[in-house]
Design a protein around this motif. Sequence first.
Motif, PDB file in Angstrom:
ATOM      1  N   ARG A  36       0.835  -1.204   0.000  1.00  0.00           N
ATOM      2  CA  ARG A  36       0.000   0.000   0.000  1.00  0.00           C
ATOM      3  C   ARG A  36       0.868   1.252   0.000  1.00  0.00           C
ATOM      4  NH1 ARG A  36      -3.448  -1.315   4.027  1.00  0.00           N
ATOM      5  NH2 ARG A  36      -2.035  -0.523   5.598  1.00  0.00           N
ATOM      6  N   LYS A  40       1.243   4.130  -2.888  1.00  0.00           N
ATOM      7  CA  LYS A  40       1.041   5.542  -2.581  1.00  0.00           C
ATOM      8  C   LYS A  40       2.226   6.382  -3.067  1.00  0.00           C
ATOM      9  CE  LYS A  40      -0.780   6.275   1.453  1.00  0.00           C
ATOM     10  NZ  LYS A  40      -0.972   6.520   2.887  1.00  0.00           N
ATOM     11  N   PRO A  96      -6.496   1.864  -6.268  1.00  0.00           N
ATOM     12  CA  PRO A  96      -7.350   1.058  -5.373  1.00  0.00           C
ATOM     13  C   PRO A  96      -6.618   0.472  -4.170  1.00  0.00           C
ATOM     14  CG  PRO A  96      -7.791   0.489  -7.656  1.00  0.00           C
ATOM     15  CD  PRO A  96      -6.589   1.398  -7.655  1.00  0.00           C
ATOM     16  N   ALA A  99      -6.602   4.011  -1.814  1.00  0.00           N
ATOM     17  CA  ALA A  99      -7.560   5.120  -1.892  1.00  0.00           C
ATOM     18  C   ALA A  99      -8.620   5.080  -0.801  1.00  0.00           C
ATOM     19  CB  ALA A  99      -8.217   5.150  -3.264  1.00  0.00           C
ATOM     20  N   VAL A 100      -9.001   3.900  -0.343  1.00  0.00           N
ATOM     21  CA  VAL A 100     -10.041   3.813   0.683  1.00  0.00           C
ATOM     22  C   VAL A 100      -9.565   4.367   2.025  1.00  0.00           C
ATOM     23  CG1 VAL A 100     -11.241   1.886  -0.386  1.00  0.00           C
ATOM     24  CG2 VAL A 100      -9.437   1.432   1.254  1.00  0.00           C
ATOM     25  N   GLN A 101      -8.264   4.476   2.221  1.00  0.00           N
ATOM     26  CA  GLN A 101      -7.747   4.984   3.486  1.00  0.00           C
ATOM     27  C   GLN A 101      -7.475   6.487   3.456  1.00  0.00           C
ATOM     28  OE1 GLN A 101      -4.383   2.435   4.205  1.00  0.00           O
ATOM     29  NE2 GLN A 101      -5.651   1.069   5.411  1.00  0.00           N
ATOM     30  N   GLU A 104     -11.724  11.793   2.628  1.00  0.00           N
ATOM     31  CA  GLU A 104     -12.679  11.910   1.523  1.00  0.00           C
ATOM     32  C   GLU A 104     -12.309  12.984   0.493  1.00  0.00           C
ATOM     33  OE1 GLU A 104     -17.407  12.728   0.742  1.00  0.00           O
ATOM     34  OE2 GLU A 104     -16.694  12.398   2.769  1.00  0.00           O
ATOM     35  N   ALA A 107      -9.436  11.614  -1.632  1.00  0.00           N
ATOM     36  CA  ALA A 107      -9.870  10.526  -2.517  1.00  0.00           C
ATOM     37  C   ALA A 107     -10.648  11.079  -3.703  1.00  0.00           C
ATOM     38  CB  ALA A 107     -10.711   9.521  -1.736  1.00  0.00           C
ATOM     39  N   LYS A 108     -11.539  12.046  -3.444  1.00  0.00           N
ATOM     40  CA  LYS A 108     -12.300  12.659  -4.542  1.00  0.00           C
ATOM     41  C   LYS A 108     -11.373  13.417  -5.486  1.00  0.00           C
ATOM     42  CE  LYS A 108     -16.786  13.177  -2.352  1.00  0.00           C
ATOM     43  NZ  LYS A 108     -17.804  14.108  -1.857  1.00  0.00           N
TER      44      LYS A 108
END
Length: 172
Positions: A36, A40, A96, A99-101, A104, A107-108
């Motif tokens: 991860r 990044k 992916p 991005a979930v971590q 917001e 991520a957007k």
Amino acid sequence: MTELLTTASVAAAVTLVIEYSAKPHLEARKERILERERSKRKTAQLLLEVSQIAGQLGRRDEITRDTEVRRKLAQHNTHLRERLVQISDDLVLLAPAFAVQLPEPVAKSLGLAMGHIKGAAQSSKLNAEVAAELAAVTGPVADYLASYRFISKVLALHRVRQISRAELQSAD
């Protein structure tokens, strides 16, 4: 004496059981975390490269009468467009993983940046306006992903939120 041997053997057995049962899970978790973080860092590098490409595109609007220079500029723009396509494809694979971590807004903004990169790569007209938009969208996200210090992350997050607000206002 037998109590001492019993205690030592039980301790050794428990240690071995824990070692063999927990270690594979810990190693797998460590590998996921490392992957991860690699994703990044690679994403931050790619976004910084997009910013550099945007800087080069911004200088390509000069009109020249020399056909050789025009040909070379066209070749260079084609190369930059191809590189943007590669970067866009790489980002689709890398994002992916982490991005979930992300917060917001980041991520957007990462999704927005990926869309702009894809659009610029597919556009037949790469000019200073497109370049400025690319740099404005990708720069703060790259800064956020590349920063390690808390204050740098907070400042980068603030710039990302400004971009998100600006995009929402332009959409209205």
